[in-house]
Design a protein around this motif. Structure first.
Motif, PDB file in Angstrom:
ATOM      1  N   MET A   1       0.853  -1.190   0.000  1.00  0.00           N
ATOM      2  CA  MET A   1       0.000   0.000   0.000  1.00  0.00           C
ATOM      3  C   MET A   1       0.888   1.239   0.000  1.00  0.00           C
ATOM      4  N   THR A   2       0.486   2.286  -0.687  1.00  0.00           N
ATOM      5  CA  THR A   2       1.282   3.493  -0.765  1.00  0.00           C
ATOM      6  C   THR A   2       1.306   4.207   0.567  1.00  0.00           C
ATOM      7  N   ASP A   3       2.305   5.143   0.708  1.00  0.00           N
ATOM      8  CA  ASP A   3       2.431   5.885   1.950  1.00  0.00           C
ATOM      9  C   ASP A   3       1.315   6.907   2.127  1.00  0.00           C
ATOM     10  N   ASN A   4       0.681   7.318   1.034  1.00  0.00           N
ATOM     11  CA  ASN A   4      -0.393   8.297   1.109  1.00  0.00           C
ATOM     12  C   ASN A   4      -1.648   7.652   1.678  1.00  0.00           C
ATOM     13  N   GLY A   5      -2.031   8.069   2.878  1.00  0.00           N
ATOM     14  CA  GLY A   5      -3.173   7.443   3.530  1.00  0.00           C
ATOM     15  C   GLY A   5      -4.476   7.663   2.802  1.00  0.00           C
ATOM     16  N   ASP A   6      -4.523   8.671   1.880  1.00  0.00           N
ATOM     17  CA  ASP A   6      -5.756   8.947   1.150  1.00  0.00           C
ATOM     18  C   ASP A   6      -5.880   8.097  -0.112  1.00  0.00           C
ATOM     19  N   SER A   7      -4.857   7.371  -0.470  1.00  0.00           N
ATOM     20  CA  SER A   7      -4.898   6.566  -1.680  1.00  0.00           C
ATOM     21  C   SER A   7      -5.796   5.351  -1.473  1.00  0.00           C
ATOM     22  N   PRO A   8      -6.596   4.987  -2.477  1.00  0.00           N
ATOM     23  CA  PRO A   8      -7.439   3.796  -2.326  1.00  0.00           C
ATOM     24  C   PRO A   8      -6.602   2.529  -2.272  1.00  0.00           C
ATOM     25  N   LEU A   9      -7.132   1.521  -1.612  1.00  0.00           N
ATOM     26  CA  LEU A   9      -6.478   0.218  -1.587  1.00  0.00           C
ATOM     27  C   LEU A   9      -6.531  -0.394  -2.974  1.00  0.00           C
ATOM     28  N   ARG A  10      -5.431  -0.959  -3.395  1.00  0.00           N
ATOM     29  CA  ARG A  10      -5.402  -1.675  -4.676  1.00  0.00           C
ATOM     30  C   ARG A  10      -5.675  -3.154  -4.398  1.00  0.00           C
ATOM     31  N   VAL A  11      -6.882  -3.592  -4.717  1.00  0.00           N
ATOM     32  CA  VAL A  11      -7.322  -4.953  -4.429  1.00  0.00           C
ATOM     33  C   VAL A  11      -7.489  -5.709  -5.735  1.00  0.00           C
ATOM     34  N   HIS A  12      -6.898  -6.896  -5.798  1.00  0.00           N
ATOM     35  CA  HIS A  12      -7.019  -7.767  -6.968  1.00  0.00           C
ATOM     36  C   HIS A  12      -7.971  -8.908  -6.614  1.00  0.00           C
ATOM     37  N   LEU A  13      -9.159  -8.877  -7.184  1.00  0.00           N
ATOM     38  CA  LEU A  13     -10.191  -9.880  -6.933  1.00  0.00           C
ATOM     39  C   LEU A  13     -10.081 -10.962  -7.999  1.00  0.00           C
ATOM     40  N   VAL A  14      -9.860 -12.213  -7.574  1.00  0.00           N
ATOM     41  CA  VAL A  14      -9.658 -13.326  -8.498  1.00  0.00           C
ATOM     42  C   VAL A  14     -10.731 -14.371  -8.260  1.00  0.00           C
ATOM     43  N   HIS A  15     -11.385 -14.827  -9.331  1.00  0.00           N
ATOM     44  CA  HIS A  15     -12.421 -15.851  -9.164  1.00  0.00           C
ATOM     45  C   HIS A  15     -12.415 -16.794 -10.344  1.00  0.00           C
ATOM     46  N   GLN A  16     -12.981 -18.006 -10.093  1.00  0.00           N
ATOM     47  CA  GLN A  16     -13.176 -19.007 -11.137  1.00  0.00           C
ATOM     48  C   GLN A  16     -14.652 -19.308 -11.368  1.00  0.00           C
ATOM     49  N   SER A  17     -15.483 -19.023 -10.383  1.00  0.00           N
ATOM     50  CA  SER A  17     -16.907 -19.358 -10.468  1.00  0.00           C
ATOM     51  C   SER A  17     -17.690 -18.318  -9.674  1.00  0.00           C
ATOM     52  N   PHE A  18     -18.930 -18.660  -9.270  1.00  0.00           N
ATOM     53  CA  PHE A  18     -19.770 -17.747  -8.496  1.00  0.00           C
ATOM     54  C   PHE A  18     -19.948 -16.409  -9.218  1.00  0.00           C
ATOM     55  N   GLY A  19     -20.321 -16.496 -10.515  1.00  0.00           N
ATOM     56  CA  GLY A  19     -20.391 -15.298 -11.347  1.00  0.00           C
ATOM     57  C   GLY A  19     -21.325 -14.236 -10.823  1.00  0.00           C
ATOM     58  N   ASP A  20     -22.552 -14.608 -10.408  1.00  0.00           N
ATOM     59  CA  ASP A  20     -23.495 -13.621  -9.879  1.00  0.00           C
ATOM     60  C   ASP A  20     -22.953 -12.963  -8.623  1.00  0.00           C
ATOM     61  N   TYR A  21     -22.419 -13.767  -7.748  1.00  0.00           N
ATOM     62  CA  TYR A  21     -21.880 -13.266  -6.482  1.00  0.00           C
ATOM     63  C   TYR A  21     -20.740 -12.279  -6.738  1.00  0.00           C
TER      64      TYR A  21
ATOM     65  N   LEU B   1      -0.447 -13.458  -9.965  1.00  0.00           N
ATOM     66  CA  LEU B   1       0.292 -12.999  -8.794  1.00  0.00           C
ATOM     67  C   LEU B   1       1.267 -11.870  -9.119  1.00  0.00           C
ATOM     68  N   ARG B   2       1.579 -11.700 -10.396  1.00  0.00           N
ATOM     69  CA  ARG B   2       2.466 -10.604 -10.797  1.00  0.00           C
ATOM     70  C   ARG B   2       1.725  -9.280 -10.942  1.00  0.00           C
ATOM     71  N   GLN B   3       0.406  -9.312 -10.875  1.00  0.00           N
ATOM     72  CA  GLN B   3      -0.382  -8.092 -10.985  1.00  0.00           C
ATOM     73  C   GLN B   3      -0.142  -7.221  -9.756  1.00  0.00           C
ATOM     74  N   PRO B   4       0.288  -5.959  -9.930  1.00  0.00           N
ATOM     75  CA  PRO B   4       0.526  -5.102  -8.756  1.00  0.00           C
ATOM     76  C   PRO B   4      -0.743  -4.916  -7.929  1.00  0.00           C
ATOM     77  N   ALA B   5      -0.654  -5.148  -6.637  1.00  0.00           N
ATOM     78  CA  ALA B   5      -1.812  -5.006  -5.756  1.00  0.00           C
ATOM     79  C   ALA B   5      -1.334  -4.921  -4.313  1.00  0.00           C
ATOM     80  N   ASP B   6      -2.115  -4.214  -3.493  1.00  0.00           N
ATOM     81  CA  ASP B   6      -1.846  -4.222  -2.060  1.00  0.00           C
ATOM     82  C   ASP B   6      -2.317  -5.520  -1.431  1.00  0.00           C
ATOM     83  N   LEU B   7      -3.358  -6.119  -2.037  1.00  0.00           N
ATOM     84  CA  LEU B   7      -3.973  -7.301  -1.432  1.00  0.00           C
ATOM     85  C   LEU B   7      -4.698  -8.091  -2.518  1.00  0.00           C
ATOM     86  N   ILE B   8      -4.657  -9.411  -2.407  1.00  0.00           N
ATOM     87  CA  ILE B   8      -5.411 -10.299  -3.290  1.00  0.00           C
ATOM     88  C   ILE B   8      -6.630 -10.816  -2.535  1.00  0.00           C
TER      89      ILE B   8
END
Length: 377
Positions: A1-21, A84-91
């Protein structure tokens, strides 16, 4: 996560199923300015994001051959490594799917903080569609994750029994799903004009369709007559009526894939939605009914008691008892006042504790907790 506390979290959402959800979750995050979401869909067949109402997410699709294809483990390795190479603060990883993908993720994960959502920690009784190694791979992913989220307390217990640190499991509600099909201004749906019971979705043995059919036979032999609509796919639907026989006049069976455009009409015609399950981890159908403002009659099993409020959003009955199920349905379908009251309660739940704005807020707080824990260590 960046040092700027106002920056949004960079979240990488990964899925294989549960399309509606996942679609609903993506749209929920799109309404927030404190999370910058990237989405990866890994498909071995039918994983899709349908009906997205937002275009804020960076969405990428990757394809892996089906599990039994000899190319699948090698393709899964390459795809997981790329993800996993995608830049993100959290997966945020949605389990499960192709076991090769979850297995490689359990091996390669670790550098980026990870939250894993587990929809089913153990197989449902009699579910013949489980691929070999599915739950072994899922367990390894859950044990290595910084945090595991589940949708019901008993699934949390199952995760702990599988070796997940109790401090690393959180219960987060399964959000409503009706807004996948209709905009909020068209909800809730009106009370049905005629007594009708809907069984919707994929029918495996543990979902108790046979118990519901038995209950409806008993009820329709009494003074209360109501229609049963069965819509979906699965072995229980195929076995509901003996081969060569026609269903009773009060029973309509619609077997197979239900197009999205047809879903609101099915729920609009329903007085109640029946969930006669013998066992459950959670219920997307209950969440869908809540969003549409339709009361449910459900069995009081773990996973359903956590989403259905007895006397508020629906009626709970003892499991494996067709007489009590029939009595509860018969009492409710002929009482427009009760249908309206419970339907209002269901829609209220969809707009509060089951709303995606509430759920994404809870998830963001959990994400921050994971990042703070990592920083502390």
């Amino acid at each position: 996560m960046t040092d700027n506390g106002d920056s949004p979290l960079r979240v990488h959402l990964v899925h294989q199923s549960f399309g509606d959800y996942v679609s609903a979750l993506v749209d929920g995050f799109a309404d927030r300015d404190d999370v910058d979401l990237t989405v990866s869909t890994i498909t071995s067949g039918a994983a899709t994001l349908s009906g997205l109402r937002s275009a804020a997410a960076d969405h990428r699709s990757r394809t892996v051959s089906r599990f039994r294809d000899p190319r699948s483990p090698f393709e899964a390795f390459r795809v997981v490594r790329e993800v996993l190479r995608q830049p993100a603060d959290l997966i945020h990883w949605q389990a499960a799917g192709n076991p090769w993908i979850d297995a490689w993720f359990s091996v390669l994960m670790g550098r980026t903080p990870t939250v894993v959502t587990v929809h089913d920690m153990v197989p449902h009784p009699g579910d013949g569609n489980v691929l070999p190694g599915t739950f072994a791979a899922l367990g390894r992913v859950a044990r290595k994750a910084d945090l595991v989220t589940v949708h019901a307390p008993h699934v949390r217990d199952q995760a702990i029994e599988a070796g997940v640190d109790p401090a690393s499991v959180a219960v987060v509600a399964h959000g409503e799903l009706a807004t996948r099909y209709l905009p909020p201004e068209q909800l809730p749906l009106p009370v049905a004009s005629e007594p009708s019971v809907l069984f919707f979705g994929r029918a495996q043995g543990y979902k108790g369709l046979d118990l519901l059919y038995d209950a409806m036979v008993r009820m329709n032999r009494s003074s209360v007559v109501a229609r049963l609509v069965v819509a979906g796919s699965g072995p229980s639907i195929d076995r509901l009526v003996p081969a060569g026989e026609e269903p009773p006049t009060w029973c309509k069976i619609r077997s197979g894939h239900i197009p999205a455009d047809d879903v609101p009409g099915l729920f609009e015609e329903a007085s109640v939605v029946a969930l006669p399950y013998r066992e459950a981890s959670q219920s997307g159908v209950a969440a869908l009914a809540a969003g549409f403002g339709k009361p449910v009659v459900a069995t009081a099993v773990p996973g359903l008691v956590d989403i259905v409020e007895d006397g508020v959003t629906g009626v709970l009955v003892e499991p494996n008892d067709p007489d009590r199920l029939a009595a509860a349905i018969a009492e409710l379908v002929v009482d427009p006042g009760a249908l309206d009251r419970l339907g209002t309660g269901a829609r209220s739940a969809a707009e509060t504790r089951l709303s995606w704005s509430v759920i994404t807020g809870e998830l963001r707080d959990l994400y921050l907790g994971v990042l703070e824990e990592r920083a502390g260590n």
